[in-house]
Design an enzyme around this catalytic site. Structure first.
Site, PDB file in Angstrom:
ATOM      1  CB  CYS A 133     -33.630  32.811 -18.695  1.00  0.00           C
ATOM      2  SG  CYS A 133     -33.283  34.475 -17.888  1.00  0.00           S
ATOM      3  CB  CYS A 136     -30.177  34.260 -17.876  1.00  0.00           C
ATOM      4  SG  CYS A 136     -31.862  34.561 -17.024  1.00  0.00           S
ATOM      5  CG  ASP A 137     -28.696  31.716 -20.524  1.00  0.00           C
ATOM      6  OD1 ASP A 137     -27.921  31.881 -19.486  1.00  0.00           O
ATOM      7  OD2 ASP A 137     -29.746  30.893 -20.379  1.00  0.00           O
TER       8      ASP A 137
END
Ligand code: NDP
Length: 313
Positions: A133, A136-137
């Site tokens: 993701c 997300c990261d």
């Protein structure tokens, strides 16, 4: 054991649209969204440019929030808890809070989950350089070199997002062409810091002290290649999330839940599973779009409402 007439399991566009339709038909449901990611995959997407009604596009989380608010407006209740088990024949489910819930009808809309590469160390290195993701990261890799594995729209989306943070993005495609749409491919080709490498299969993660530093690759010609990467983002498709009902409902060859025609009625060779309806990515081996999931949820909301209406008559 609380009893609710209609339970919906899921948190994405299929579950929320099903809730809107069922609630408006007089059967306001309880929606179990899950603890980890209430809102589903759209909450980790940035620009959604292809959901009709938003000419300038809309952010994924904003779209989900709007759907939740709309479902709540018609009386939907939300439980931010995981369903840990379902007894389809007994029409009960167990929730992470420890509650047992009996229901008359359930709409199963749990979506799909990221496919794993299956390489040694993949699990241990997840969160230590390996990710599924970018939204997300991605920000952890500011100014670094990263790699994306995959050649579909998801991989392009990851690469485009990462290109805003990372110094350089290498996209590793196993075949000789992209599967992604022309629009996404064009955007990737136009990005100055994204490089596409075709005919590359990931063979192993290269790690140092438990952190990813690159990927060892096999070329289409049988040679070896290496890409330096502090982050490796895997975007090679997804599988329907059907574990909760494995062995209890019929599945298709593609692993999706088998439904009758264009309905949400779960059925195999004419045998209907009473009170069990499925919608969204769990029944869709092909399209897996937010708008398609929403349409599928509308169908399930109507099917479940009709079923509950018949039960009551
Ligand atoms: P896809 O199935 O479309 O693509 C998967 C990609 O991963 C393919 O390039 C495939 O290669 C590759 N792949 C699969 N397994 C491996 C492996 N083991 N090693 C290396 N590569 C592998 O999945 P997506 O998740 O990209 O997309 C799913 C659906 O969601 C599609 O319908 C897509 O259009 C849609 N989507 C739309 C978006 C948008 O419109 N903005 C954004 C994201 C997704 P190969 O081609 O060789 O099989």
């Amino acid at each position: 054991m609380p009893h609710v007439p209609l339970v919906i399991i899921g948190a994405g566009p299929a579950a929320l649209t099903a809730a809107i339709y069922a609630a408006r038909a007089g059967h306001p449901p309880v929606v179990y969204t899950g603890i980890e990611q209430p809102g589903g995959d759209l909450t980790t997407t940035t620009d959604v440019d292809n959901f009709p009604g938003f000419p300038e596009g809309i952010q994924g989380p904003e779209l989900v929030e709007a759907m939740q608010a709309q479902a709540a407006r018609f009386g939907t209740q939300f439980e931010y808890a995981d369903v840990t088990a379902i007894d389809v024949a007994g029409q009960t489910l167990t929730v992470s809070t420890g509650d047992q819930v009996s229901y008359d009808a359930v709409i199963f809309a749990t979506g799909s989950e990221h496919r794993k590469l299956g390489l040694a160390g993949e699990e241990e290195l997840t969160g230590r350089g390996v990710s599924y993701c970018a939204t997300c990261d991605g920000m952890f890799f500011k100014g670094e070199r990263v790699a994306v594995i995959g050649g579909g729209d998801s991989a392009m989306e990851e690469a485009l997002f990462l290109a805003k943070h990372a110094e350089h993005v290498t996209v590793l495609v196993r075949g000789d062409k992209l599967r992604a749409s022309k629009a996404m491919s064009d955007r990737v080709n136009a990005a100055p810091n994204i490089e596409l490498r075709f005919g590359r299969t990931a063979e192993a993660f290269y790690e140092q002290d438990g952190m990813v530093e690159g990927v060892i690759l096999r070329t289409a010609e049988g040679g070896q290649d290496f890409v330096e990467a502090a982050g490796v983002f895997i975007a090679i498709g997804s599988d329907p999330r059907t574990q909760l009902v494995a062995g209890q409902v019929p599945l298709t060859e593609a692993g999706t839940i088998a439904v009758r025609g264009r309905s949400s009625v779960v059925s195999d060779a004419g045998h209907v599973v009473p009170g069990f309806f499925a919608a969204g990515d769990v029944i869709d081996p092909t399209y897996r779009q937010a708008i398609v999931a929403a349409g599928s949820g509308a169908v399930a909301g109507m099917d479940a409402a009709a079923y509950l209406g018949e039960l009551a008559s």
